[in-house]
Design a protein around this motif. Structure first.
Motif, mmCIF file in Angstrom:
data_model
loop_
_atom_site.group_PDB
_atom_site.id
_atom_site.type_symbol
_atom_site.label_atom_id
_atom_site.label_comp_id
_atom_site.label_asym_id
_atom_site.label_seq_id
_atom_site.Cartn_x
_atom_site.Cartn_y
_atom_site.Cartn_z
ATOM 1 N N PHE A 1 -71.031 57.872 5.683
ATOM 2 C CA PHE A 1 -70.805 58.207 7.091
ATOM 3 C C PHE A 1 -69.524 59.018 7.237
ATOM 4 N N TYR A 2 -69.584 60.016 8.113
ATOM 5 C CA TYR A 2 -68.357 60.704 8.520
ATOM 6 C C TYR A 2 -68.302 60.703 10.042
ATOM 7 N N SER A 3 -67.106 60.774 10.603
ATOM 8 C CA SER A 3 -66.908 60.605 12.037
ATOM 9 C C SER A 3 -66.856 61.955 12.747
ATOM 10 N N LYS A 4 -67.897 62.261 13.486
ATOM 11 C CA LYS A 4 -67.862 63.464 14.324
ATOM 12 C C LYS A 4 -66.845 63.300 15.452
ATOM 13 N N LEU A 5 -66.671 62.059 15.901
ATOM 14 C CA LEU A 5 -65.703 61.786 16.965
ATOM 15 C C LEU A 5 -64.306 62.225 16.554
ATOM 16 N N HIS A 6 -63.978 62.042 15.284
ATOM 17 C CA HIS A 6 -62.661 62.426 14.776
ATOM 18 C C HIS A 6 -62.687 63.795 14.091
ATOM 19 N N ARG A 7 -63.741 64.543 14.374
ATOM 20 C CA ARG A 7 -63.882 65.925 13.896
ATOM 21 C C ARG A 7 -63.861 66.025 12.384
ATOM 22 N N GLN A 8 -64.410 65.019 11.738
ATOM 23 C CA GLN A 8 -64.550 65.087 10.295
ATOM 24 C C GLN A 8 -65.763 65.926 9.925
ATOM 25 N N ARG A 9 -65.836 66.272 8.661
ATOM 26 C CA ARG A 9 -66.975 66.980 8.101
ATOM 27 C C ARG A 9 -67.538 66.157 6.951
ATOM 28 N N PRO A 10 -68.760 66.455 6.501
ATOM 29 C CA PRO A 10 -69.337 65.675 5.409
ATOM 30 C C PRO A 10 -68.425 65.558 4.187
ATOM 31 N N ALA A 11 -67.668 66.596 3.895
ATOM 32 C CA ALA A 11 -66.775 66.546 2.736
ATOM 33 C C ALA A 11 -65.675 65.499 2.896
ATOM 34 N N ILE B 1 -87.643 42.609 -7.878
ATOM 35 C CA ILE B 1 -87.841 44.051 -8.056
ATOM 36 C C ILE B 1 -86.524 44.811 -8.150
ATOM 37 N N ALA B 2 -85.403 44.106 -8.020
ATOM 38 C CA ALA B 2 -84.106 44.782 -7.987
ATOM 39 C C ALA B 2 -83.838 45.593 -9.241
ATOM 40 N N ASP B 3 -84.291 45.104 -10.398
ATOM 41 C CA ASP B 3 -84.026 45.834 -11.637
ATOM 42 C C ASP B 3 -84.877 47.086 -11.770
ATOM 43 N N ARG B 4 -85.858 47.275 -10.891
ATOM 44 C CA ARG B 4 -86.688 48.485 -10.897
ATOM 45 C C ARG B 4 -86.182 49.525 -9.903
ATOM 46 N N LEU B 5 -85.103 49.214 -9.201
ATOM 47 C CA LEU B 5 -84.595 50.103 -8.155
ATOM 48 C C LEU B 5 -83.397 50.912 -8.634
ATOM 49 N N ARG B 6 -83.371 52.186 -8.222
ATOM 50 C CA ARG B 6 -82.202 53.036 -8.384
ATOM 51 C C ARG B 6 -81.868 53.570 -6.998
ATOM 52 N N VAL B 7 -80.636 53.349 -6.570
ATOM 53 C CA VAL B 7 -80.230 53.697 -5.206
ATOM 54 C C VAL B 7 -79.022 54.606 -5.257
ATOM 55 N N HIS B 8 -79.083 55.734 -4.565
ATOM 56 C CA HIS B 8 -77.887 56.579 -4.480
ATOM 57 C C HIS B 8 -77.876 57.345 -3.157
ATOM 58 N N ALA B 9 -76.675 57.631 -2.713
ATOM 59 C CA ALA B 9 -76.470 58.321 -1.441
ATOM 60 C C ALA B 9 -76.392 59.826 -1.666
ATOM 61 N N LEU B 10 -77.108 60.585 -0.842
ATOM 62 C CA LEU B 10 -77.005 62.047 -0.866
ATOM 63 C C LEU B 10 -75.843 62.441 0.037
ATOM 64 N N ASN B 11 -74.626 62.237 -0.488
ATOM 65 C CA ASN B 11 -73.439 62.381 0.355
ATOM 66 C C ASN B 11 -72.543 63.552 -0.027
ATOM 67 N N GLN B 12 -73.053 64.467 -0.852
ATOM 68 C CA GLN B 12 -72.303 65.693 -1.102
ATOM 69 C C GLN B 12 -72.512 66.647 0.074
ATOM 70 N N PRO B 13 -71.525 67.479 0.390
ATOM 71 C CA PRO B 13 -71.638 68.341 1.586
ATOM 72 C C PRO B 13 -72.939 69.126 1.649
ATOM 73 N N GLY B 14 -73.418 69.655 0.526
ATOM 74 C CA GLY B 14 -74.651 70.431 0.543
ATOM 75 C C GLY B 14 -75.902 69.600 0.681
ATOM 76 N N GLU B 15 -75.780 68.282 0.531
ATOM 77 C CA GLU B 15 -76.938 67.387 0.633
ATOM 78 C C GLU B 15 -77.092 66.771 2.010
ATOM 79 N N TRP B 16 -76.058 66.872 2.822
ATOM 80 C CA TRP B 16 -76.045 66.186 4.116
ATOM 81 C C TRP B 16 -77.024 66.838 5.083
ATOM 82 N N GLY B 17 -77.662 66.020 5.896
ATOM 83 C CA GLY B 17 -78.545 66.524 6.937
ATOM 84 C C GLY B 17 -77.809 66.651 8.261
ATOM 85 N N PRO B 18 -78.541 66.676 9.383
ATOM 86 C CA PRO B 18 -77.907 66.879 10.689
ATOM 87 C C PRO B 18 -77.202 65.645 11.232
#
Length: 228
Positions: free
Chosen positions: A170-180, A195-212
């Motif tokens: 998460f980044y704060s638009k209220l504080h004028r932050q950007r994804p970076a 099923i936990a050992d069958r899961l791989r979880v990662h955040a797409l949190n690089q600036p070029g990966e962020w959505g709207p």
């Protein structure tokens, strides 16, 4: 989804090979999206904190059955603690070799009441849908993972430990932050131990990966069972 119709369009155009999406803060989907995504019945809410949660189907590989949250609440009987926990969506995914896995999308601000009610409601969902069904829960909990919030321990006691991610979401638009400049984690994935050992979880949190949205997307990769 941040109550934005453009978030639906972004989801449609950036499926990244996903079969399902667990959504929070979803507004009414635009007509051009519903033809290509199985968005489900809603109900959709145009704006405000009570924007809809949803489990949507993005591919034709697997099927899905949605579960009525209202029916779950009715099955519990009069219980204000459960009735107030309505900001979630529930579905059963049918995967490989008739494997069934429950999916929950939940959103809640972690005040003292919600911290107790969310795990309790998840427990009611488990009881309603069958105790032997494994679950994956995608949650926007508006608290950081190393806080003193009891929700993490309570979910673990329900048999649903935190499986990730362990990075900013998460980044704060209220504080004028950007994804970076994202530095807070507010979004989490919990899963049944079997099923936990069958899961791989990662955040797409690089600036070029962020959505709207001001929250990034999280990829939950469930590996097929060895018997497939």
């Amino acid at each position: 989804m941040e109550f934005q119709r453009k978030s639906w369009r972004f989801l449609d155009e950036n499926r990244i090979g996903a079969d399902f999406a667990l959504l929070q803060e979803a507004c009414t989907p635009p007509a051009e999206v519903t033809g290509g995504i199985d968005v489900g019945p809603g109900p959709w809410i145009h704006r405000g904190w009570k924007g809809a949660r949803a489990v949507v189907r993005l591919s034709e590989r697997f099927s899905i059955d949605r579960v009525s949250v209202a029916d779950i609440i009715d099955s519990v009987g009069p219980d204000p603690a459960v009735e107030s926990t309505a900001r979630l969506a529930v579905a059963i995914a049918h995967l490989w070799n008739e494997e069934r896995i429950g999916l929950v999308s939940v959103e809640a601000a972690m005040d003292s009441g919600s911290a107790e009610r969310v795990p309790r409601m998840i427990g009611e969902i488990q009881d309603y849908c069958g105790a032997d069904l494994p679950w994956v829960v995608g949650a926007d909990l508006t608290t950081w993972w190393d806080s003193d919030c009891p929700v993490f321990d309570d979910m673990r006691r329900r048999g649903l430990p935190l499986v990730g991610p362990y990075s900013p979401t998460f980044y704060s638009k209220l504080h004028r932050q950007r994804p970076a400049e994202a530095s807070l984690q507010l979004d989490y994935v919990f899963a049944s131990r079997d099923i936990a050992d069958r899961l791989r979880v990662h955040a797409l949190n690089q600036p070029g990966e962020w959505g709207p949205s001001d929250h990034c997307r999280i990829v939950i990769d469930l590996q097929p069972p060895l018997t497939v």
